[in-house]
Every structure is written in C-alpha cells, then in structure tokens.
Write a protein that holds these residues in place. Structure first.
Motif, PDB file in Angstrom:
ATOM      1  N   SER A  54       0.828  -1.211   0.000  1.00  0.00           N
ATOM      2  CA  SER A  54       0.000   0.000   0.000  1.00  0.00           C
ATOM      3  C   SER A  54       0.862   1.261   0.000  1.00  0.00           C
ATOM      4  N   ILE A  55       1.862   1.270   0.834  1.00  0.00           N
ATOM      5  CA  ILE A  55       2.778   2.416   0.888  1.00  0.00           C
ATOM      6  C   ILE A  55       3.477   2.585  -0.458  1.00  0.00           C
ATOM      7  N   ALA A  56       3.967   1.487  -1.022  1.00  0.00           N
ATOM      8  CA  ALA A  56       4.681   1.543  -2.304  1.00  0.00           C
ATOM      9  C   ALA A  56       3.758   1.979  -3.439  1.00  0.00           C
ATOM     10  N   SER A  57       2.498   1.582  -3.409  1.00  0.00           N
ATOM     11  CA  SER A  57       1.545   1.969  -4.454  1.00  0.00           C
ATOM     12  C   SER A  57       1.299   3.470  -4.439  1.00  0.00           C
ATOM     13  N   PHE A  58       1.022   4.026  -3.273  1.00  0.00           N
ATOM     14  CA  PHE A  58       0.821   5.471  -3.164  1.00  0.00           C
ATOM     15  C   PHE A  58       2.080   6.213  -3.604  1.00  0.00           C
ATOM     16  N   ASP A  59       3.215   5.746  -3.141  1.00  0.00           N
ATOM     17  CA  ASP A  59       4.501   6.345  -3.475  1.00  0.00           C
ATOM     18  C   ASP A  59       4.732   6.327  -4.987  1.00  0.00           C
ATOM     19  N   ALA A  60       4.426   5.207  -5.640  1.00  0.00           N
ATOM     20  CA  ALA A  60       4.657   5.066  -7.077  1.00  0.00           C
ATOM     21  C   ALA A  60       3.788   6.026  -7.884  1.00  0.00           C
TER      22      ALA A  60
END
Length: 91
Positions: A54-60
C-alpha cells in the motif's frame, strides 16, 4: 544506468528533448524498480507485506507524476544538453 540506456534510444526524442510518452516510459521503468524497493523495506519495517504494498503503491503514483513533470521541465532548459544519435537509426 537507465538514463545511459535511454540516451542510446531515439524513440520519442527530438532536438528539443523528450516527448511526454518517453518521459512516462522512463518514469514507469524507474518506478517499477523503486516500487519493489519501497514495498520490501516498508513491508519489513511495518511487519506486513500488505502495508508495504500500500505504501509503495501510493509512493509510485505520486512520484511517477512528479518525475514526468520534472523531466518535461528539463526539456525546456538547454543547459548541459548533449543529445546522442538524434538523427540516427533509433538505437
């Protein structure tokens, strides 16, 4: 390394710089690498692969848009520009 590879390929390039499609391709390739890194580290820190993803998705999503805008901004600046093989065979 990625920028050096992209400098050898002329798809989406002109004397005035990269078009938006090329900027998006560069951003997506880089963000794939960064996504894996962010998901792994944040998943380890949080103790959950789901939270890491989830963190990586928002970040991406956020950083891909930021990188495309940044790359397009640099197209308007001639400082340090050295295009390789602009009129070549595309490789």
């Amino acid at each position: 390394i990625g920028e050096r590879i992209f400098n050898k390929v002329n798809v989406g390039r002109s004397a005035s710089g990269d078009n938006v499609g090329r900027s998006v391709a560069k951003a997506l390739i880089w963000r794939l690498i960064a996504f894996l890194n962010t998901a792994t580290i944040s998943g380890l820190v949080a103790g959950s692969a789901g939270i890491g993803a989830s963190i990586a998705s928002f970040d991406a999503i956020f950083k891909t848009a930021l990188m495309v805008g940044y790359d397009q901004m640099w197209n308007k600046i001639d400082w340090g520009r050295e295009l390789e093989n602009v009129d070549g065979d595309g490789i």
